[in-house]
Write a protein that holds these residues in place. Structure first.
Motif, mmCIF file in Angstrom:
data_model
loop_
_atom_site.group_PDB
_atom_site.id
_atom_site.type_symbol
_atom_site.label_atom_id
_atom_site.label_comp_id
_atom_site.label_asym_id
_atom_site.label_seq_id
_atom_site.Cartn_x
_atom_site.Cartn_y
_atom_site.Cartn_z
ATOM 1 N N MET A 1 0.844 -1.179 0.000
ATOM 2 C CA MET A 1 0.000 0.000 0.000
ATOM 3 C C MET A 1 0.885 1.236 0.000
ATOM 4 S SD MET A 1 -2.974 -1.224 2.653
ATOM 5 C CE MET A 1 -3.934 0.238 2.419
ATOM 6 N N GLY A 2 0.351 2.319 -0.511
ATOM 7 C CA GLY A 2 1.136 3.535 -0.581
ATOM 8 C C GLY A 2 0.335 4.754 -0.205
ATOM 9 N N VAL A 3 0.793 5.900 -0.654
ATOM 10 C CA VAL A 3 0.179 7.179 -0.303
ATOM 11 C C VAL A 3 -1.300 7.238 -0.698
ATOM 12 C CG1 VAL A 3 0.253 9.667 -0.704
ATOM 13 C CG2 VAL A 3 2.360 8.413 -0.283
ATOM 14 N N PRO A 4 -1.692 6.829 -1.920
ATOM 15 C CA PRO A 4 -3.115 6.928 -2.280
ATOM 16 C C PRO A 4 -4.028 6.158 -1.314
ATOM 17 C CG PRO A 4 -1.815 6.499 -4.247
ATOM 18 C CD PRO A 4 -0.892 6.351 -3.063
ATOM 19 N N GLU A 5 -3.602 4.989 -0.901
ATOM 20 C CA GLU A 5 -4.414 4.199 0.034
ATOM 21 C C GLU A 5 -4.464 4.860 1.408
ATOM 22 O OE1 GLU A 5 -3.066 1.677 -3.246
ATOM 23 O OE2 GLU A 5 -1.948 2.901 -1.843
ATOM 24 N N PHE A 6 -3.382 5.479 1.838
ATOM 25 C CA PHE A 6 -3.343 6.152 3.129
ATOM 26 C C PHE A 6 -4.272 7.357 3.144
ATOM 27 C CE2 PHE A 6 -1.516 9.176 6.178
ATOM 28 C CZ PHE A 6 -1.508 8.388 7.307
ATOM 29 N N PHE A 15 2.813 13.594 2.498
ATOM 30 C CA PHE A 15 4.082 13.816 1.819
ATOM 31 C C PHE A 15 4.897 12.534 1.881
ATOM 32 C CE2 PHE A 15 2.666 17.824 3.564
ATOM 33 C CZ PHE A 15 2.726 18.646 2.453
ATOM 34 N N LEU A 16 5.407 12.115 0.755
ATOM 35 C CA LEU A 16 6.243 10.923 0.673
ATOM 36 C C LEU A 16 7.663 11.363 0.357
ATOM 37 C CD1 LEU A 16 6.586 7.841 0.543
ATOM 38 C CD2 LEU A 16 6.019 8.003 -1.890
ATOM 39 N N PHE A 22 14.843 12.499 4.453
ATOM 40 C CA PHE A 22 14.443 12.796 5.823
ATOM 41 C C PHE A 22 14.607 11.553 6.699
ATOM 42 C CE2 PHE A 22 11.474 13.524 9.319
ATOM 43 C CZ PHE A 22 11.911 14.761 9.726
ATOM 44 N N TYR A 23 15.810 11.328 7.134
ATOM 45 C CA TYR A 23 16.093 10.185 7.988
ATOM 46 C C TYR A 23 16.447 10.627 9.398
ATOM 47 C CZ TYR A 23 15.883 6.768 4.267
ATOM 48 O OH TYR A 23 15.445 5.943 3.270
ATOM 49 N N GLY A 59 17.123 -1.646 -4.051
ATOM 50 C CA GLY A 59 17.546 -0.520 -3.236
ATOM 51 C C GLY A 59 18.464 -0.930 -2.109
ATOM 52 N N GLU A 60 18.762 0.026 -1.264
ATOM 53 C CA GLU A 60 19.673 -0.169 -0.138
ATOM 54 C C GLU A 60 18.868 -0.575 1.083
ATOM 55 O OE1 GLU A 60 22.153 -1.072 1.977
ATOM 56 O OE2 GLU A 60 23.310 -0.026 0.453
ATOM 57 N N GLY A 61 18.815 -1.834 1.380
ATOM 58 C CA GLY A 61 17.999 -2.333 2.466
ATOM 59 C C GLY A 61 18.568 -2.122 3.853
ATOM 60 N N ARG A 62 19.852 -1.803 3.950
ATOM 61 C CA ARG A 62 20.458 -1.655 5.272
ATOM 62 C C ARG A 62 20.128 -0.322 5.931
ATOM 63 N NH1 ARG A 62 26.126 -1.575 4.816
ATOM 64 N NH2 ARG A 62 25.723 -0.608 2.822
ATOM 65 N N LEU A 63 19.704 0.663 5.139
ATOM 66 C CA LEU A 63 19.357 1.976 5.680
ATOM 67 C C LEU A 63 17.943 1.905 6.246
ATOM 68 C CD1 LEU A 63 20.040 4.929 6.135
ATOM 69 C CD2 LEU A 63 19.266 5.399 3.807
ATOM 70 N N LEU A 64 17.834 2.065 7.560
ATOM 71 C CA LEU A 64 16.540 1.948 8.221
ATOM 72 C C LEU A 64 15.745 3.237 8.067
ATOM 73 C CD1 LEU A 64 17.733 0.157 11.472
ATOM 74 C CD2 LEU A 64 16.697 -0.874 9.440
ATOM 75 N N GLY A 65 14.464 3.105 7.893
ATOM 76 C CA GLY A 65 13.593 4.264 7.692
ATOM 77 C C GLY A 65 12.666 4.496 8.855
ATOM 78 N N GLY A 66 11.555 5.135 8.563
ATOM 79 C CA GLY A 66 10.591 5.424 9.607
ATOM 80 C C GLY A 66 9.371 6.113 9.043
ATOM 81 N N VAL A 67 8.459 6.427 9.937
ATOM 82 C CA VAL A 67 7.222 7.118 9.584
ATOM 83 C C VAL A 67 7.071 8.301 10.536
ATOM 84 C CG1 VAL A 67 4.701 6.945 9.488
ATOM 85 C CG2 VAL A 67 6.105 4.988 8.818
ATOM 86 N N PHE A 68 6.773 9.466 9.988
ATOM 87 C CA PHE A 68 6.509 10.658 10.779
ATOM 88 C C PHE A 68 5.174 11.232 10.331
ATOM 89 C CE2 PHE A 68 11.084 10.332 10.489
ATOM 90 C CZ PHE A 68 11.482 10.523 11.804
ATOM 91 N N MET A 69 4.350 11.634 11.271
ATOM 92 C CA MET A 69 3.107 12.318 10.947
ATOM 93 C C MET A 69 3.154 13.686 11.613
ATOM 94 S SD MET A 69 -0.931 11.534 11.638
ATOM 95 C CE MET A 69 -0.636 9.832 11.745
ATOM 96 N N PHE A 70 2.977 14.712 10.795
ATOM 97 C CA PHE A 70 2.968 16.089 11.274
ATOM 98 C C PHE A 70 1.539 16.603 11.223
ATOM 99 C CE2 PHE A 70 7.099 15.300 9.499
ATOM 100 C CZ PHE A 70 7.970 15.893 10.392
ATOM 101 N N ALA A 71 1.124 17.256 12.270
ATOM 102 C CA ALA A 71 -0.218 17.854 12.309
ATOM 103 C C ALA A 71 -0.113 19.311 11.891
ATOM 104 C CB ALA A 71 -0.804 17.749 13.708
#
Length: 105
Positions: A1-6, A15-16, A22-23, A59-71
């Protein structure tokens, strides 16, 4: 799932970070040997396969990501999740709770 589903769940902008800039203040890398030795790596892979999730392993799987939600306004970050290992995704109920908190304000 991606941005449209969210966006179905949230009336606002999404914003994606497709350029992966933005790490946070420091990039977090998981060494290959460390990821292979972690039990949760295999548990996440098994769960994804069981649920029919297909990855492209690009892609580069070793670089860990995350999720941020800004109000909007001065509420700042209302949700954050930092990936601890490969396949460690944010829990949908936690994301939905953060969305509902923003909707109420």
């Amino acid at each position: 799932m991606g941005v449209p589903e969210f966006k179905e769940f949230f009336d606002g902008e999404v914003f994606l970070d497709s350029e992966k800039r933005f790490y946070g203040p420091k990039e977090r890398w998981l060494p290959l040997w460390h990821g292979v030795l972690r039990c949760d790596t295999y548990a996440h892979g098994f769960r994804a396969k069981k649920n029919g999730v297909k990855g492209n392993v690009k892609g580069e799987g070793r670089l860990l990501g995350g999720v941020f939600m800004f109000a909007p306004g001065d509420q700042g970050i209302t949700f954050e999740h930092f990936e601890r290992s490969w396949g460690d995704h944010a829990k949908i109920p936690d994301i939905m709770a953060a969305i509902n908190r923003v909707k109420r304000n």
